[in-house]
Design a protein around this motif. Structure first.
Motif, short mmCIF file in Angstrom:
data_model
loop_
_atom_site.label_atom_id
_atom_site.label_comp_id
_atom_site.label_asym_id
_atom_site.label_seq_id
_atom_site.Cartn_x
_atom_site.Cartn_y
_atom_site.Cartn_z
N PRO A 1 -22.10 4.37 13.21
CA PRO A 1 -22.09 4.65 11.62
C PRO A 1 -21.06 3.22 11.25
O PRO A 1 -20.31 2.54 11.83
N TYR A 2 -21.67 2.72 9.96
CA TYR A 2 -21.12 1.86 9.14
C TYR A 2 -19.69 2.26 8.67
O TYR A 2 -19.54 3.35 8.12
N THR A 3 -18.59 1.63 8.93
CA THR A 3 -17.16 1.96 8.31
C THR A 3 -16.67 1.06 7.37
O THR A 3 -16.68 -0.32 7.76
N LYS A 4 -16.21 1.50 6.04
CA LYS A 4 -15.78 0.67 5.11
C LYS A 4 -14.58 0.07 5.42
O LYS A 4 -13.66 0.72 6.06
N ALA A 5 -14.23 -1.07 4.89
CA ALA A 5 -12.70 -1.48 5.16
C ALA A 5 -11.70 -0.73 4.08
O ALA A 5 -12.24 0.00 3.33
N PRO A 6 -10.59 -0.59 4.80
CA PRO A 6 -9.73 0.45 4.11
C PRO A 6 -9.34 -0.21 2.69
O PRO A 6 -9.30 -1.37 2.66
N PRO A 7 -9.08 0.56 1.80
CA PRO A 7 -9.02 0.08 0.29
C PRO A 7 -7.36 -0.53 0.47
O PRO A 7 -6.57 -0.33 1.31
N MET A 8 -7.37 -1.52 -0.45
CA MET A 8 -6.26 -2.27 -0.94
C MET A 8 -4.95 -1.35 -1.29
O MET A 8 -5.50 -0.59 -2.07
N ILE A 9 -3.84 -1.70 -1.25
CA ILE A 9 -2.73 -0.71 -1.44
C ILE A 9 -1.97 -1.70 -2.78
O ILE A 9 -1.85 -2.92 -2.80
N ALA A 10 -1.97 -1.07 -4.08
CA ALA A 10 -1.37 -1.61 -5.20
C ALA A 10 -0.16 -1.44 -5.25
O ALA A 10 0.24 -0.33 -5.16
N ALA A 11 0.74 -2.47 -5.36
CA ALA A 11 2.37 -2.06 -5.35
C ALA A 11 2.48 -1.99 -6.91
O ALA A 11 2.53 -2.65 -7.78
N ILE A 12 3.38 -0.82 -7.21
CA ILE A 12 3.73 -0.41 -8.58
C ILE A 12 5.28 -0.66 -8.64
O ILE A 12 5.82 -0.06 -8.05
N TYR A 13 5.63 -1.35 -9.77
CA TYR A 13 7.14 -1.47 -9.89
C TYR A 13 7.64 0.10 -10.69
O TYR A 13 7.08 0.32 -11.59
N ASP A 14 8.72 0.08 -9.91
CA ASP A 14 9.51 1.56 -10.37
C ASP A 14 10.68 1.01 -11.23
O ASP A 14 11.55 0.55 -10.49
N TRP A 15 11.00 1.62 -12.46
CA TRP A 15 12.12 1.15 -13.17
C TRP A 15 13.09 2.13 -13.22
O TRP A 15 14.31 2.09 -13.76
#
Length: 247
Positions: A27-41
Protein backbone atom coordinates in the motif's frame (compact mmCIF):
# COMPACT_ATOMS: atom_id res chain seq x y z
CA UNK A 1 19.79 -34.38 -16.43
CA UNK A 2 18.18 -31.93 -18.85
CA UNK A 3 15.15 -31.71 -16.58
CA UNK A 4 17.18 -30.10 -13.75
CA UNK A 5 17.95 -26.77 -15.50
CA UNK A 6 14.33 -26.61 -16.59
CA UNK A 7 13.13 -27.07 -12.99
CA UNK A 8 15.51 -24.35 -11.77
CA UNK A 9 14.23 -21.98 -14.43
CA UNK A 10 10.61 -22.69 -13.45
CA UNK A 11 11.41 -22.03 -9.75
CA UNK A 12 13.19 -18.76 -10.64
CA UNK A 13 10.21 -17.58 -12.71
CA UNK A 14 7.82 -18.43 -9.86
CA UNK A 15 9.92 -16.50 -7.31
CA UNK A 16 10.11 -13.49 -9.63
CA UNK A 17 6.31 -13.50 -10.14
CA UNK A 18 5.70 -13.75 -6.38
CA UNK A 19 8.07 -10.86 -5.69
CA UNK A 20 6.40 -8.71 -8.33
CA UNK A 21 2.99 -9.44 -6.90
CA UNK A 22 4.28 -8.58 -3.44
CA UNK A 23 5.60 -5.24 -4.63
CA UNK A 24 2.40 -4.42 -6.47
CA UNK A 25 0.31 -5.18 -3.40
CA UNK A 26 2.30 -2.89 -1.04
CA UNK A 27 0.00 0.00 0.00
CA UNK A 28 1.01 3.65 -0.65
CA UNK A 29 1.77 5.58 2.53
CA UNK A 30 1.39 9.38 2.56
CA UNK A 31 4.09 11.53 4.15
CA UNK A 32 3.22 12.66 7.69
CA UNK A 33 1.56 16.08 7.83
CA UNK A 34 3.67 19.09 8.83
CA UNK A 35 3.32 20.47 12.35
CA UNK A 36 2.46 24.18 12.56
CA UNK A 37 3.89 25.91 15.64
CA UNK A 38 1.42 28.40 17.18
CA UNK A 39 2.64 31.15 19.50
CA UNK A 40 0.92 31.13 22.90
CA UNK A 41 0.59 34.49 24.70
CA UNK A 42 -0.61 32.98 27.99
CA UNK A 43 1.38 33.43 31.19
CA UNK A 44 2.94 35.94 33.56
CA UNK A 45 5.32 38.51 32.07
CA UNK A 46 7.63 41.29 33.20
CA UNK A 47 9.27 43.99 31.14
CA UNK A 48 10.72 47.45 30.67
CA UNK A 49 9.53 50.43 28.64
CA UNK A 50 10.73 53.83 27.50
CA UNK A 51 9.55 56.68 25.35
CA UNK A 52 8.22 60.20 25.44
CA UNK A 53 5.10 62.13 26.30
CA UNK A 54 3.35 65.47 26.49
CA UNK A 55 1.00 66.77 29.19
CA UNK A 56 -1.40 69.58 28.27
CA UNK A 57 -2.08 71.65 31.41
CA UNK A 58 -4.22 74.75 32.02
CA UNK A 59 -4.20 76.86 35.20
CA UNK A 60 -6.75 79.22 36.75
CA UNK A 61 -5.93 81.33 39.80
CA UNK A 62 -8.83 80.86 42.23
CA UNK A 63 -9.97 83.48 44.75
CA UNK A 64 -13.23 84.11 46.63
CA UNK A 65 -15.88 84.99 44.09
CA UNK A 66 -14.07 84.04 40.90
CA UNK A 67 -10.95 82.97 39.05
CA UNK A 68 -8.40 84.36 36.57
CA UNK A 69 -7.14 82.17 33.67
CA UNK A 70 -3.35 81.81 33.71
CA UNK A 71 -2.97 80.13 30.32
CA UNK A 72 -2.02 76.64 29.11
CA UNK A 73 1.22 74.90 28.24
CA UNK A 74 2.53 71.53 27.07
CA UNK A 75 4.93 69.70 29.36
CA UNK A 76 7.08 67.39 27.23
CA UNK A 77 9.93 65.00 27.93
CA UNK A 78 11.02 61.40 28.33
CA UNK A 79 9.99 58.48 30.50
CA UNK A 80 11.31 55.06 31.50
CA UNK A 81 9.76 52.34 33.63
CA UNK A 82 8.55 48.80 33.91
CA UNK A 83 5.44 46.64 33.74
CA UNK A 84 4.24 43.30 35.10
CA UNK A 85 1.13 41.42 34.10
CA UNK A 86 -0.67 38.22 33.19
CA UNK A 87 -2.33 37.18 29.92
CA UNK A 88 -4.48 34.22 28.96
CA UNK A 89 -5.36 33.18 25.42
CA UNK A 90 -8.59 31.61 24.14
CA UNK A 91 -8.41 30.75 20.42
CA UNK A 92 -7.13 34.00 18.86
CA UNK A 93 -8.40 36.24 21.68
CA UNK A 94 -6.02 37.38 24.41
CA UNK A 95 -7.09 38.91 27.74
CA UNK A 96 -4.83 40.44 30.36
CA UNK A 97 -4.23 42.51 33.47
CA UNK A 98 -1.21 44.78 33.90
CA UNK A 99 0.42 47.18 36.35
CA UNK A 100 2.93 49.76 35.12
CA UNK A 101 5.12 52.31 36.91
CA UNK A 102 7.30 54.99 35.28
CA UNK A 103 9.67 57.77 36.16
CA UNK A 104 9.11 60.81 33.96
CA UNK A 105 10.46 64.27 33.18
CA UNK A 106 7.59 66.07 31.43
CA UNK A 107 8.11 69.81 31.95
CA UNK A 108 6.65 72.96 30.40
CA UNK A 109 5.68 76.57 31.19
CA UNK A 110 3.98 79.71 29.90
CA UNK A 111 4.02 83.45 30.63
CA UNK A 112 1.02 84.63 32.67
CA UNK A 113 -1.26 87.41 31.39
CA UNK A 114 -0.95 90.86 32.94
CA UNK A 115 -3.73 93.25 34.01
CA UNK A 116 -5.30 92.72 37.44
CA UNK A 117 -3.55 89.36 37.77
CA UNK A 118 -1.46 88.62 40.90
CA UNK A 119 0.59 86.19 38.78
CA UNK A 120 0.77 88.67 35.87
CA UNK A 121 4.18 89.12 34.30
CA UNK A 122 5.52 85.93 35.83
CA UNK A 123 5.53 82.38 34.54
CA UNK A 124 3.95 79.12 35.63
CA UNK A 125 5.52 75.69 35.24
CA UNK A 126 4.12 72.15 35.48
CA UNK A 127 6.25 69.04 35.81
CA UNK A 128 5.23 65.36 35.90
CA UNK A 129 7.93 63.25 37.55
CA UNK A 130 6.14 59.87 37.81
CA UNK A 131 2.98 58.03 36.82
CA UNK A 132 1.38 54.61 37.17
CA UNK A 133 -1.22 52.63 35.21
CA UNK A 134 -3.46 49.74 36.29
CA UNK A 135 -5.22 48.36 33.24
CA UNK A 136 -7.11 45.50 31.66
CA UNK A 137 -6.35 44.36 28.10
CA UNK A 138 -8.29 42.76 25.24
CA UNK A 139 -6.34 41.68 22.17
CA UNK A 140 -6.36 39.56 19.03
CA UNK A 141 -3.38 37.43 18.02
CA UNK A 142 -2.17 36.35 14.60
CA UNK A 143 0.27 33.67 15.77
CA UNK A 144 3.22 35.72 17.19
CA UNK A 145 1.68 39.15 16.44
CA UNK A 146 -0.68 40.66 19.03
CA UNK A 147 -2.81 43.79 18.69
CA UNK A 148 -4.61 45.00 21.83
CA UNK A 149 -6.51 47.81 23.49
CA UNK A 150 -6.31 48.66 27.19
CA UNK A 151 -8.07 50.79 29.77
CA UNK A 152 -8.17 51.42 33.50
CA UNK A 153 -6.92 53.74 36.22
CA UNK A 154 -3.98 56.17 36.19
CA UNK A 155 -2.12 58.07 38.89
CA UNK A 156 0.22 61.02 38.20
CA UNK A 157 2.70 62.92 40.39
CA UNK A 158 2.54 66.66 39.53
CA UNK A 159 4.71 69.59 40.65
CA UNK A 160 3.68 73.26 40.18
CA UNK A 161 5.83 76.40 40.38
CA UNK A 162 5.20 80.14 39.95
CA UNK A 163 8.23 82.28 38.98
CA UNK A 164 8.86 86.02 39.25
CA UNK A 165 12.15 87.42 37.95
CA UNK A 166 13.55 83.89 37.81
CA UNK A 167 12.80 83.14 41.48
CA UNK A 168 10.17 80.70 42.76
CA UNK A 169 7.30 82.54 44.47
CA UNK A 170 4.80 79.69 44.98
CA UNK A 171 5.17 75.93 44.74
CA UNK A 172 3.10 72.81 45.25
CA UNK A 173 3.02 69.09 44.62
CA UNK A 174 0.16 66.61 44.45
CA UNK A 175 -0.84 63.11 43.38
CA UNK A 176 -3.73 63.06 40.92
CA UNK A 177 -5.92 60.08 39.94
CA UNK A 178 -7.71 59.63 36.65
CA UNK A 179 -8.33 57.17 33.84
CA UNK A 180 -6.37 55.88 30.88
CA UNK A 181 -7.01 54.26 27.49
CA UNK A 182 -4.47 52.95 25.04
CA UNK A 183 -3.59 50.58 22.22
CA UNK A 184 -0.53 48.54 21.31
CA UNK A 185 1.07 46.15 18.85
CA UNK A 186 3.43 43.42 20.10
CA UNK A 187 5.66 40.95 18.22
CA UNK A 188 7.02 37.69 19.66
CA UNK A 189 10.51 37.50 18.15
CA UNK A 190 11.88 34.58 20.20
CA UNK A 191 10.57 31.99 22.66
CA UNK A 192 9.25 33.94 25.67
CA UNK A 193 10.48 37.33 24.36
CA UNK A 194 8.37 40.04 22.72
CA UNK A 195 8.80 43.67 21.71
CA UNK A 196 6.10 46.21 20.98
CA UNK A 197 4.92 49.79 20.67
CA UNK A 198 2.09 51.37 22.66
CA UNK A 199 0.13 54.64 22.77
CA UNK A 200 -1.55 55.80 26.00
CA UNK A 201 -3.81 58.70 26.86
CA UNK A 202 -4.32 59.76 30.49
CA UNK A 203 -7.25 62.01 31.38
CA UNK A 204 -7.31 63.65 34.81
CA UNK A 205 -10.16 65.37 36.61
CA UNK A 206 -10.07 69.14 37.13
CA UNK A 207 -8.87 69.87 40.64
CA UNK A 208 -8.08 72.75 43.01
CA UNK A 209 -4.62 72.75 44.57
CA UNK A 210 -3.07 75.03 47.17
CA UNK A 211 0.41 76.39 46.46
CA UNK A 212 2.68 77.17 49.38
CA UNK A 213 4.46 80.51 49.52
CA UNK A 214 8.22 80.81 49.47
CA UNK A 215 9.92 84.08 50.58
CA UNK A 216 9.15 85.79 47.26
CA UNK A 217 5.38 85.22 47.24
CA UNK A 218 2.13 84.40 49.03
CA UNK A 219 0.06 81.23 49.32
CA UNK A 220 -2.54 80.78 46.56
CA UNK A 221 -5.05 78.30 45.13
CA UNK A 222 -5.04 77.17 41.51
CA UNK A 223 -7.51 75.12 39.49
CA UNK A 224 -5.72 72.66 37.17
CA UNK A 225 -6.99 70.83 34.08
CA UNK A 226 -4.65 68.25 32.57
CA UNK A 227 -4.34 65.30 30.21
CA UNK A 228 -1.33 63.33 28.98
CA UNK A 229 -0.39 61.60 25.71
CA UNK A 230 2.62 59.32 25.32
CA UNK A 231 4.24 56.72 23.11
CA UNK A 232 6.27 53.82 24.49
CA UNK A 233 8.52 51.03 23.24
CA UNK A 234 8.19 47.90 25.39
CA UNK A 235 10.26 44.73 25.88
CA UNK A 236 8.66 41.79 27.75
CA UNK A 237 9.81 38.40 29.01
CA UNK A 238 7.03 35.84 29.53
CA UNK A 239 7.23 32.93 31.98
CA UNK A 240 5.76 29.69 30.62
CA UNK A 241 5.71 27.69 27.40
CA UNK A 242 5.80 29.90 24.31
CA UNK A 243 4.60 27.43 21.67
CA UNK A 244 1.75 25.00 21.06
CA UNK A 245 2.20 22.28 18.44
CA UNK A 246 -0.84 21.98 16.17
CA UNK A 247 -1.43 19.52 13.29
Amino acid sequence: MKKLPLAIAILAMSASSALSADLAARPYTKAPPMIAAIYDWSGFYIGINGGGGSAHTCWDLVFPGGSIPQGCHNSTGGTVGGQVGYRWQSANWVFGLEGQGNWADFSGSNITPVGGNPFGGGSIRTRIDAFGLITGQVGYAWNNVLAYVKGGAAVVSDKYDVFFAGAVADTGKETRWGGTVGAGLEFGFAPNWSVGVEYDHIFLNSKDTTLAAVPAGAASTIHVRQDVDMGLVRLNYRFGGPLIAKY
